[in-house]
Design a protein around this motif. Structure first.
Motif, PDB file in Angstrom:
ATOM      1  N   ILE A 164       3.432  31.475  27.741  1.00 24.98           N
ATOM      2  CA  ILE A 164       4.891  31.365  27.815  1.00 24.98           C
ATOM      3  C   ILE A 164       5.271  30.093  27.067  1.00 24.98           C
ATOM      4  O   ILE A 164       4.949  28.989  27.491  1.00 24.98           O
ATOM      5  CB  ILE A 164       5.363  31.305  29.282  1.00 24.98           C
ATOM      6  CG1 ILE A 164       4.867  32.537  30.045  1.00 24.98           C
ATOM      7  CG2 ILE A 164       6.884  31.207  29.349  1.00 24.98           C
ATOM      8  CD1 ILE A 164       5.086  32.454  31.552  1.00 24.98           C
ATOM      9  N   GLN A 165       5.938  30.258  25.937  1.00 22.50           N
ATOM     10  CA  GLN A 165       6.134  29.159  24.995  1.00 22.50           C
ATOM     11  C   GLN A 165       7.356  28.309  25.316  1.00 22.50           C
ATOM     12  O   GLN A 165       8.333  28.763  25.910  1.00 22.50           O
ATOM     13  CB  GLN A 165       6.293  29.727  23.579  1.00 22.50           C
ATOM     14  CG  GLN A 165       5.067  30.444  23.040  1.00 22.50           C
ATOM     15  CD  GLN A 165       3.980  29.482  22.580  1.00 22.50           C
ATOM     16  OE1 GLN A 165       4.222  28.281  22.450  1.00 22.50           O
ATOM     17  NE2 GLN A 165       2.793  29.996  22.317  1.00 22.50           N
ATOM     18  N   ASP A 166       7.268  27.037  24.903  1.00 24.03           N
ATOM     19  CA  ASP A 166       8.404  26.119  24.822  1.00 24.03           C
ATOM     20  C   ASP A 166       9.085  25.859  26.161  1.00 24.03           C
ATOM     21  O   ASP A 166      10.317  25.760  26.244  1.00 24.03           O
ATOM     22  CB  ASP A 166       9.439  26.630  23.810  1.00 24.03           C
ATOM     23  CG  ASP A 166       8.858  26.758  22.410  1.00 24.03           C
ATOM     24  OD1 ASP A 166       7.959  25.968  22.072  1.00 24.03           O
ATOM     25  OD2 ASP A 166       9.296  27.654  21.665  1.00 24.03           O
ATOM     26  N   LYS A 213      17.190  30.282  31.851  1.00 21.75           N
ATOM     27  CA  LYS A 213      16.448  29.945  30.633  1.00 21.75           C
ATOM     28  C   LYS A 213      14.961  30.261  30.793  1.00 21.75           C
ATOM     29  O   LYS A 213      14.313  30.744  29.858  1.00 21.75           O
ATOM     30  CB  LYS A 213      16.634  28.464  30.309  1.00 21.75           C
ATOM     31  CG  LYS A 213      18.072  28.059  30.028  1.00 21.75           C
ATOM     32  CD  LYS A 213      18.618  28.684  28.763  1.00 21.75           C
ATOM     33  CE  LYS A 213      18.002  28.084  27.534  1.00 21.75           C
ATOM     34  NZ  LYS A 213      18.617  28.594  26.284  1.00 21.75           N
ATOM     35  N   GLN A 216      14.317  33.973  30.311  1.00 18.48           N
ATOM     36  CA  GLN A 216      14.394  34.374  28.906  1.00 18.48           C
ATOM     37  C   GLN A 216      13.069  34.122  28.194  1.00 18.48           C
ATOM     38  O   GLN A 216      12.642  34.932  27.355  1.00 18.48           O
ATOM     39  CB  GLN A 216      15.529  33.616  28.208  1.00 18.48           C
ATOM     40  CG  GLN A 216      16.921  34.033  28.671  1.00 18.48           C
ATOM     41  CD  GLN A 216      18.015  33.147  28.118  1.00 18.48           C
ATOM     42  OE1 GLN A 216      17.745  32.106  27.502  1.00 18.48           O
ATOM     43  NE2 GLN A 216      19.265  33.535  28.333  1.00 18.48           N
ATOM     44  N   LYS A 217      12.396  33.033  28.528  1.00 16.82           N
ATOM     45  CA  LYS A 217      11.123  32.705  27.887  1.00 16.82           C
ATOM     46  C   LYS A 217       9.987  33.572  28.424  1.00 16.82           C
ATOM     47  O   LYS A 217       9.085  33.943  27.671  1.00 16.82           O
ATOM     48  CB  LYS A 217      10.826  31.213  28.070  1.00 16.82           C
ATOM     49  CG  LYS A 217      11.839  30.338  27.339  1.00 16.82           C
ATOM     50  CD  LYS A 217      11.653  28.851  27.583  1.00 16.82           C
ATOM     51  CE  LYS A 217      12.724  28.063  26.847  1.00 16.82           C
ATOM     52  NZ  LYS A 217      12.615  26.600  27.046  1.00 16.82           N
ATOM     53  N   LYS A 220       9.840  37.068  26.813  1.00 16.56           N
ATOM     54  CA  LYS A 220       9.324  37.157  25.451  1.00 16.56           C
ATOM     55  C   LYS A 220       7.851  37.568  25.427  1.00 16.56           C
ATOM     56  O   LYS A 220       7.357  38.027  24.399  1.00 16.56           O
ATOM     57  CB  LYS A 220       9.498  35.822  24.728  1.00 16.56           C
ATOM     58  CG  LYS A 220      10.953  35.472  24.417  1.00 16.56           C
ATOM     59  CD  LYS A 220      11.049  34.145  23.684  1.00 16.56           C
ATOM     60  CE  LYS A 220      12.498  33.797  23.372  1.00 16.56           C
ATOM     61  NZ  LYS A 220      12.615  32.490  22.658  1.00 16.56           N
TER      62      LYS A 220
END
Length: 244
Positions: A164-166, A213, A216-217, A220
């Motif tokens: 899970i990025q960022d 937020k 949302q990640k 992905k």
């Protein structure tokens, strides 16, 4: 710590400069939105913390936050605002800020907020793995569930083997708090107390903004594992996530 303070009030900047020096922090100052984006974009990787005023000339704080997040999804951002509006605060958090302090504020309060947020971010990895790098199965994970793994030292989280990025510092800490006790329901008040490790006076919708937020990640890389329990709060549940 290298800190960028984005603040158009020179008196506030001069006052905080003295406190930053006392903490032995390397602080630089930007006095309008355009200057701030230019300073940050010159070398996004050198900054450990950003404090950001909402009311700025040139480009307002909301726009600046969005531009900074394009350059660095993970640098901690504390929003400073004279606006005592819950909608402004929640919007700022949704635009990428990790926390907010309402003006007028005590310098000691701001310093405490910076330290608290930095403590949670400083264990992050100095380099970010690429999508091509395989998940190291020998790596020690602090949280392991049916389809999810989380490493506190590297501040990495994986769903079905996909990173899970960022994740921002607060997003990571929310995910960790929920995942440590799968299917346990946490109220918004409990999450504020557990994730924000100082006395917090923010509206509980702060949690909602960060959860939005975070989801949302997660989406992905796989199915949603943060569930809403209506009228109560949120829970982590990855059961069956590998089948979706």
């Amino acid at each position: 710590m290298k800190l960028l303070m984005i603040e158009d009030n020179h008196s506030v900047s001069q006052m905080m400069s003295m406190f930053f020096k006392k903490e032995q922090w390397d602080a630089e100052f930007a006095y309008d939105g355009n200057e701030a984006v230019e300073m940050f974009s010159a070398n996004p990787n050198i900054w450990d913390m950003v404090t950001l005023d909402l009311n700025l000339p040139g480009m307002d704080g909301m726009q600046v936050s969005a531009e900074i997040r394009k350059l660095s999804p993970t640098v901690p951002i504390i929003m400073l605002t004279a606006r005592d509006s819950e909608s402004d605060q929640v919007l700022g958090l949704e635009m990428g800020a990790d926390d907010y302090v309402t003006k007028p504020f005590s310098p000691i309060t701001l310093i405490a907020r910076i330290k608290a947020l930095h403590r949670r971010a400083e264990l992050g990895p100095t380099t970010k793995p690429t999508e091509a790098e395989p998940l190291n199965e020998t790596e020690a994970f602090d949280v392991v569930t049916e389809n999810f793994k989380l490493n506190t030292k590297t501040r990495e989280a994986y769903l079905n083997g996909h990173q899970i990025q960022d994740l921002t510092p607060k997003e990571f800490d929310l995910l960790k708090t929920l995942a440590q006790k799968p299917r346990q329901v946490f109220s918004r008040e409990q999450l504020l107390q557990l994730v924000w490790d100082y006395e917090y006076y923010g509206d509980e919708r702060t949690v909602d903004a960060h959860i939005k937020k975070l989801r949302q990640k997660i989406e992905k890389v796989g199915p949603q594992i943060i569930q809403t329990v209506w009228g109560v709060g949120y829970k982590f549940d990855d059961s069956g996530a590998d089948q979706q």
